[in-house]
Write a protein that holds these residues in place. Structure first.
Motif, PDB file in Angstrom:
ATOM      1  N   ILE A 111       0.842  -1.196   0.000  1.00  0.00           N
ATOM      2  CA  ILE A 111       0.000   0.000   0.000  1.00  0.00           C
ATOM      3  C   ILE A 111       0.879   1.249   0.000  1.00  0.00           C
ATOM      4  O   ILE A 111       0.424   2.334   0.345  1.00  0.00           O
ATOM      5  CB  ILE A 111      -0.977  -0.009   1.190  1.00  0.00           C
ATOM      6  N   ASP A 112       2.144   1.086  -0.432  1.00  0.00           N
ATOM      7  CA  ASP A 112       3.084   2.209  -0.342  1.00  0.00           C
ATOM      8  C   ASP A 112       3.154   3.048  -1.614  1.00  0.00           C
ATOM      9  O   ASP A 112       3.849   4.066  -1.645  1.00  0.00           O
ATOM     10  CB  ASP A 112       4.482   1.699   0.035  1.00  0.00           C
ATOM     11  N   MET A 113       2.470   2.671  -2.648  1.00  0.00           N
ATOM     12  CA  MET A 113       2.388   3.412  -3.905  1.00  0.00           C
ATOM     13  C   MET A 113       3.727   3.554  -4.640  1.00  0.00           C
ATOM     14  O   MET A 113       3.868   4.397  -5.520  1.00  0.00           O
ATOM     15  CB  MET A 113       1.768   4.798  -3.682  1.00  0.00           C
ATOM     16  N   GLU A 147      -1.187   3.097 -14.160  1.00  0.00           N
ATOM     17  CA  GLU A 147      -2.314   2.575 -13.388  1.00  0.00           C
ATOM     18  C   GLU A 147      -2.934   1.369 -14.066  1.00  0.00           C
ATOM     19  O   GLU A 147      -3.386   0.426 -13.422  1.00  0.00           O
ATOM     20  CB  GLU A 147      -3.384   3.657 -13.228  1.00  0.00           C
ATOM     21  N   GLU A 153      -3.475  -2.784  -7.072  1.00  0.00           N
ATOM     22  CA  GLU A 153      -3.160  -2.688  -5.647  1.00  0.00           C
ATOM     23  C   GLU A 153      -4.114  -3.641  -4.925  1.00  0.00           C
ATOM     24  O   GLU A 153      -5.211  -3.264  -4.528  1.00  0.00           O
ATOM     25  CB  GLU A 153      -3.341  -1.243  -5.157  1.00  0.00           C
ATOM     26  N   HIS A 176      -5.422   0.875  -0.752  1.00  0.00           N
ATOM     27  CA  HIS A 176      -4.539   2.038  -0.626  1.00  0.00           C
ATOM     28  C   HIS A 176      -5.126   3.015   0.395  1.00  0.00           C
ATOM     29  O   HIS A 176      -6.262   2.862   0.837  1.00  0.00           O
ATOM     30  CB  HIS A 176      -4.396   2.710  -1.991  1.00  0.00           C
ATOM     31  N   ARG A 180      -5.535   6.327  -0.186  1.00  0.00           N
ATOM     32  CA  ARG A 180      -5.974   7.583  -0.804  1.00  0.00           C
ATOM     33  C   ARG A 180      -7.446   7.902  -0.525  1.00  0.00           C
ATOM     34  O   ARG A 180      -7.826   9.056  -0.444  1.00  0.00           O
ATOM     35  CB  ARG A 180      -5.746   7.525  -2.326  1.00  0.00           C
ATOM     36  N   ILE A 220      -7.722   0.397   2.753  1.00  0.00           N
ATOM     37  CA  ILE A 220      -6.798  -0.726   2.649  1.00  0.00           C
ATOM     38  C   ILE A 220      -7.580  -1.961   3.082  1.00  0.00           C
ATOM     39  O   ILE A 220      -8.511  -1.850   3.874  1.00  0.00           O
ATOM     40  CB  ILE A 220      -5.516  -0.538   3.492  1.00  0.00           C
TER      41      ILE A 220
END
Ligand code: OAD
Ligand code: ZN
Length: 285
Positions: free
Chosen positions: A114-116, A125, A130, A134, A136, A176
């Protein structure tokens, strides 16, 4: 380079053959360790060995939906300390995945992280999933109503409490995936087709302990070669023709395991392929 291990040489040969255009990559926390983010299960340094101060009944409780309903404080405290920001840079392994995309060889990369960092490395994308969500956006754990992501972050990081849902007062959390929750729609939408289409699977930095992502290596076609760059042998991968003890789909013809740091394995691989300049360029941009 001349005395590179046979396992890395074999992978280099495969990638140089121009045969593989639909590579599926599967990653976990191990690919971000060199960025300074600890993994979960490495004894001693992993997150699950370092949660004593939260007094949890079991380490995974910090990411457990049922536990969060009763006691959101441990997650709130942990998230306020570890909220992913811009302080970490992609590793060589993340840049390698971006390079595969640049070369038109990447079908998809499935990350449990989940650290991008895949996005920061330049993976589009479209090519990325993911799997465990995430930070966001956010939503209610009771009625699923979306909650403003920035506001969720502010309340957790600055006020150190779980935000309350505006319609049902249930606890809100970032999107998440917790234990007890399903994976994002995008995962379910694409995984079945991707495992059918994959012509090569590369697994890096994961213990393959968490379902359903850990099943991907057993879902690809039986004739799809599988590569593992990890510190330890995991899942149903086989080494030197020896099958792993778990219910096994492994087979010595198609599995290649190289033990060690994934960045080092990737570096060696890219130097055999003469991709090192491109790799460094991607990693420093
Ligand atoms: P784990 O911590 O379970 O596994 C990390 C793996 O990477 C281990 O096998 C390590 O040996 C290996 N490793 C560590 N550093 C490495 C390096 N530099 N090079 C190569 N290998 C390295 O992390 P995940 O498999 O990602 O989910 O864990 C899966 C899920 O469990 C996470 O997404 C998270 C966690 O609970 C949720 O919370 C839902
Ligand atoms: Zn609600």
């Amino acid at each position: 380079i001349a005395n590179a291990p046979q396992s890395i040489k074999s992978v280099a040969k495969m990638l140089a053959s121009n045969k593989y255009k639909k590579i599926v990559v599967l990653t976990g926390a191990g690919v971000s360790c060199n960025a300074g983010i600890p993994d979960f299960r490495t004894p001693g340094t992993g997150l699950y060995d370092n949660l004593q101060k939260y007094n949890l009944p079991f380490p995974e409780a910090v990411f457990d939906l049922g536990f969060y309903a009763r006691n959101p404080d441990p997650f709130v405290q942990l998230a306020s300390e570890l909220w992913p920001g811009l302080k970490h840079s992609p590793t060589i392994t993340h840049s390698f995945i971006a390079l595969l995309e640049q070369k038109g060889m990447l079908l998809r990369t499935y990350t449990q992280n989940i650290d991008m960092l895949d996005v920061l490395a330049g993976v589009s994308e479209e090519r990325m999933i993911e799997c465990h969500g995430h930070f966001r956006t956010a939503s209610c754990t009771v009625c699923s109503k979306p909650f403003d992501g920035e506001e969720c972050k502010r309340i957790i990081v600055e006020e150190n409490r779980a935000p309350s849902c505006l319609s049902c007062k249930g606890h809100v959390k970032p999107d998440i995936v917790f234990f007890g929750e399903g994976l994002p729609d995008r995962f379910h939408r694409l995984v079945k087709k991707d495992v059918r289409d994959a012509d090569l699977l590369i697994v890096m930095g994961t213990s393959l302990m968490v379902s359903p992502v850990c099943q991907i290596p057993d879902m690809v076609r039986r004739d799809c070669p599988r590569i593992l760059f990890n510190r330890e042998l995991v899942g149903t991968f086989c080494r030197d023709g020896v099958k792993s003890r778990r219910k096994s789909y492994s087979n010595k013809e198609r599995d290649i395991f190289h033990a060690g740091d994934c960045d080092e394995s990737v570096r060696l691989l890219c130097s055999l392929l003469d991709w090192d300049e491109e790799l460094d360029e991607l990693n420093s941009s």
